[in-house]
Structures are given as C-alpha cells and as structure tokens.
Design a protein around this motif. Structure first.
Motif, short mmCIF file in Angstrom:
data_model
loop_
_atom_site.label_atom_id
_atom_site.label_comp_id
_atom_site.label_asym_id
_atom_site.label_seq_id
_atom_site.Cartn_x
_atom_site.Cartn_y
_atom_site.Cartn_z
N VAL A 36 7.65 7.34 1.53
CA VAL A 36 6.76 6.78 2.33
C VAL A 36 5.28 7.30 1.73
CG1 VAL A 36 5.72 7.05 4.77
CG2 VAL A 36 8.31 7.15 4.29
N PHE A 37 5.38 8.76 1.54
CA PHE A 37 3.96 9.18 0.96
C PHE A 37 3.64 8.68 -0.46
CE2 PHE A 37 3.29 13.46 3.65
CZ PHE A 37 3.55 12.64 4.76
N GLY A 38 4.69 8.17 -1.32
CA GLY A 38 4.43 7.81 -2.59
C GLY A 38 4.13 9.08 -3.34
N GLY A 39 4.73 10.16 -3.20
CA GLY A 39 4.34 11.50 -3.87
C GLY A 39 3.33 12.24 -3.21
N GLY A 40 2.72 13.27 -3.67
CA GLY A 40 1.95 14.32 -2.98
C GLY A 40 2.78 15.42 -2.54
N GLU A 41 2.03 16.26 -1.69
CA GLU A 41 2.51 17.50 -1.40
C GLU A 41 2.04 17.82 0.09
OE1 GLU A 41 4.72 20.94 -1.53
OE2 GLU A 41 4.75 19.14 -2.93
N MET A 42 3.01 18.01 1.07
CA MET A 42 2.64 18.63 2.23
C MET A 42 2.84 20.07 2.19
SD MET A 42 4.28 17.75 5.96
CE MET A 42 5.67 18.58 5.95
N ARG A 43 1.72 20.73 2.53
CA ARG A 43 1.38 22.28 2.45
C ARG A 43 1.12 23.24 3.68
NH1 ARG A 43 -1.72 18.66 -0.30
NH2 ARG A 43 -1.66 18.61 -2.73
N PRO A 44 1.48 24.29 3.45
CA PRO A 44 0.90 25.24 4.74
C PRO A 44 -0.75 25.31 4.85
CG PRO A 44 2.47 26.41 3.06
CD PRO A 44 2.06 25.15 2.47
N LEU A 45 -0.78 25.55 6.08
CA LEU A 45 -2.32 25.49 6.40
C LEU A 45 -3.01 26.45 5.35
CD1 LEU A 45 -4.61 24.81 8.13
CD2 LEU A 45 -3.78 26.46 9.72
N SER A 46 -2.43 27.55 5.35
CA SER A 46 -2.85 28.72 4.31
C SER A 46 -3.42 28.26 3.23
CB SER A 46 -2.03 29.95 4.25
OG SER A 46 -0.99 29.38 3.64
N VAL A 47 -2.83 27.29 2.40
CA VAL A 47 -3.01 26.72 1.02
C VAL A 47 -4.26 25.81 1.41
CG1 VAL A 47 -2.16 25.20 -0.64
CG2 VAL A 47 -0.62 26.74 0.26
N ARG A 49 -20.66 18.35 6.54
CA ARG A 49 -19.27 18.96 7.07
C ARG A 49 -18.08 18.01 6.50
NH1 ARG A 49 -22.36 20.28 11.57
NH2 ARG A 49 -21.88 22.34 12.32
N LEU A 50 -16.92 18.83 6.34
CA LEU A 50 -15.80 18.21 5.96
C LEU A 50 -14.76 18.27 7.19
CD1 LEU A 50 -13.62 17.14 3.83
CD2 LEU A 50 -13.18 19.49 3.18
N TYR A 51 -14.14 17.12 7.57
CA TYR A 51 -13.21 16.86 8.38
C TYR A 51 -11.87 16.59 8.00
CZ TYR A 51 -10.00 15.71 11.98
OH TYR A 51 -8.90 15.66 13.00
N LEU A 52 -10.83 17.47 7.81
CA LEU A 52 -9.52 17.47 7.31
C LEU A 52 -8.56 17.67 8.58
CD1 LEU A 52 -8.20 18.50 3.49
CD2 LEU A 52 -6.60 18.70 6.03
N SER A 53 -7.71 16.55 8.77
CA SER A 53 -6.55 16.90 9.41
C SER A 53 -5.33 16.31 8.72
CB SER A 53 -6.73 16.01 10.82
OG SER A 53 -6.81 14.57 10.56
N ASP A 54 -4.12 17.08 8.97
CA ASP A 54 -2.96 16.73 8.24
C ASP A 54 -1.74 17.45 8.64
OD1 ASP A 54 -1.45 15.05 6.37
OD2 ASP A 54 -3.05 15.29 4.72
N SER A 55 -0.58 17.04 8.35
CA SER A 55 0.74 17.87 8.73
C SER A 55 1.03 18.82 7.55
CB SER A 55 1.91 16.68 8.84
OG SER A 55 1.63 15.71 9.83
N CYS A 56 1.43 19.87 8.05
CA CYS A 56 1.51 20.95 7.13
C CYS A 56 2.90 21.67 7.21
CB CYS A 56 0.47 22.32 7.60
SG CYS A 56 -1.37 21.50 7.37
N TYR A 57 3.43 22.29 6.33
CA TYR A 57 4.51 23.37 6.67
C TYR A 57 4.09 24.39 7.65
CZ TYR A 57 7.83 20.77 3.72
OH TYR A 57 8.48 20.01 3.28
#
Length: 285
Positions: free
Chosen positions: A197-208, A167-175
């Motif tokens: 703060v993040f130092g780059g990266g990308e906050m995405r919608p859950l659908s992505v 199993r994979l568990y992923l939790s994160d903030s999303c648009y």
C-alpha cells in the motif's frame, strides 16, 4: 523547480500501484474532496464529507493560511488541501506527488474550480525534490511522511522551504512507541501495508518525528492525538467499500477485499500498536 538526475536514486520507485490507480477507484469510498487521510468529527451526527471539510478548515487555520500565502503541500494525494487552500483561502500552492494520475486529477479539478493559476503540481519523489529557500509561508505533510524513507531529510527540506515564522503541519500514523515498532514492524500485516500500500517508507514512533523536527531547527508548537478520529474515518471508508464492492471489483478483480484487508489491519492496531498524531511546528529563527 529543478531536480537532480533520476539515476541518483535508482532503488526508489517513482510511485506505487495503490496511489497511482485511476481516481475512479477512490471516488467509490472517499468524500467528494477525495481526502485520503484522517477526518475530524465535531459531533456524532457528522458524516464523512462534513468531517473532512472540518479537518481541512482546521489545518488551514492551524497554518494561518490567508490570501496570497504560499503553501507547499508535500505528498498532496488527490489535492484536497491544495485545492481547498487555493479556492477557499486564496493561497498560491505548490503540490507535490510522485503519482501522475494524481497530478492530472488535481489540475483538472483546479481548472473546473477556476484556480488553475494558483496551483502548480510537481510530479516528483521527495528524495529528489528541490524547492526555493524561504519562499513559503506554510508546509503541509498530511498523512504522507510514512511514505518517505529519510524523515531527517524531509524535515530539513521543510525548514529550508519556510520563511522565518512559517509553520509546518504534519499528521501521520505512528507506532505507539519504540518497543511496538521493534515488535510489529516486520509482521505480515505491517509488511503488507508498508510494501503493497505505502510502496515503501517507514511508519515511526512520534518521538522520532519530534526529534527529526527539532534537529532540523523547528520549534514544536502542538501535538494532537487524532487516533479515535482516524478509526471513525476508516469505519466510514469500509462501509463505502462494502456498499460499492461490485463497482470496485469491476475496476480490478478482488480490489474490494484488498482495501478491506488494509483498513481492517489499520483499525485493529489503534491504541495498542499504533496512534495517529498531528504535529505543528514553527520556524522560529
């Protein structure tokens, strides 16, 4: 573990200033386990430490962690889940962080807790991470995927690392959705959080995230909305920052104000611009 030469990705920083600060900074406002993401509150009476312990127990139960299980904790932060899995569940853990301060902190705590033989900490960016195929029972991305530029690559890595049935568990903030992402991703507050703060990266919608998981081969088992839980968690952090502003500013002038700005931006968006989700996936075949 081996990794390709660093010169392949010169544009990606090794880590960022926020997450590679002295752990004394985070000790001022986090819980004793130093968990720097959403807690899970079971009652109005729960304090931050209790709620973070509940969250770790829930993640471990969700992943089915048991003695001898192998956990890959990507973006492990200050090691809260890695140490919990090793100490409380008897797991063997590979923890991954690009921040040298975090590696040193985790290994020191592992030694004090008598689990240093169960934890390996790899200081590496996920873009350069190489792990054995089908060698892990569980993979965790706890509040870390938004710091990673190529979510498709990350999901494929996780799928490859897991044994069949893992199993994979992923939790994160999303648009909240694609429209909100388009509207808000380049606004001043969003850029401050992403770059400073993040130092780059990308906050995405859950659908992505769901599409990337399914494209990698995962079956989606569950999605849980933790937005209200994270708002309450950040409220607790803000109170701690305000109570210990003098100590924080003694470490770095203006640090308390910077932290409060970050937390205020995060809490202002919940429900309108942003959400926080937990996604549980299984490698079914």
């Amino acid at each position: 573990m081996t990794a390709p030469a660093a010169s392949r990705l010169p544009e990606v920083p090794e880590t960022n200033q926020h997450y590679d600060q002295d752990p004394a900074v985070f000790e001022q406002f986090l819980d004793p386990r130093m968990k720097y993401t959403c807690a899970l509150y079971e009652s109005e009476a729960d304090d931050l430490a209790t709620a973070q312990e509940t969250k770790l127990r829930w993640i471990a139960d969700t992943l089915g962690l048991r003695p001898g299980a192998r956990l890959l904790d990507i973006g492990c932060g200050w090691g809260s889940l890695s140490l919990y899995a090793a100490e409380e569940r008897g797991c063997r853990v590979t923890a991954v962080s690009p921040a040298p301060h975090q590696r040193g902190y985790i290994m020191d705590r592992a030694a004090r807790q008598g689990v240093a033989d169960r934890i390996e900490v790899v200081t590496e960016r996920v873009e350069r991470l190489s792990v054995p195929e089908r060698a892990h029972d569980a993979v965790a991305l706890v509040g870390s995927s938004a710091h990673m530029k190529d979510i498709g690559q990350v999901m494929r890595l996780c799928w490859s690392a897991l044994r069949r049935g893992g199993r994979l568990y992923l939790s994160d903030s999303c648009y909240r959705n694609t429209a909100r992402h388009t509207e808000f991703a380049e606004r001043d507050g969003s850029v401050f959080v992403r770059d400073s703060v993040f130092g780059g990266g990308e906050m995405r919608p859950l659908s992505v995230l769901v599409a990337a998981a399914e494209d990698a081969g995962f079956s989606i088992e569950a999605v849980r909305d933790l937005t209200d839980e994270y708002a309450r968690t950040i409220d607790a952090w803000m109170r701690n920052v305000e109570d210990r502003a003098d100590r924080l500013d003694a470490i770095e002038p203006g640090l308390s104000a910077k932290l409060l700005r970050y937390f205020e931006i995060a809490n202002a968006g919940w429900g309108f611009t942003t959400k926080h989700y937990a996604l549980v996936c299984r490698k079914a075949r």
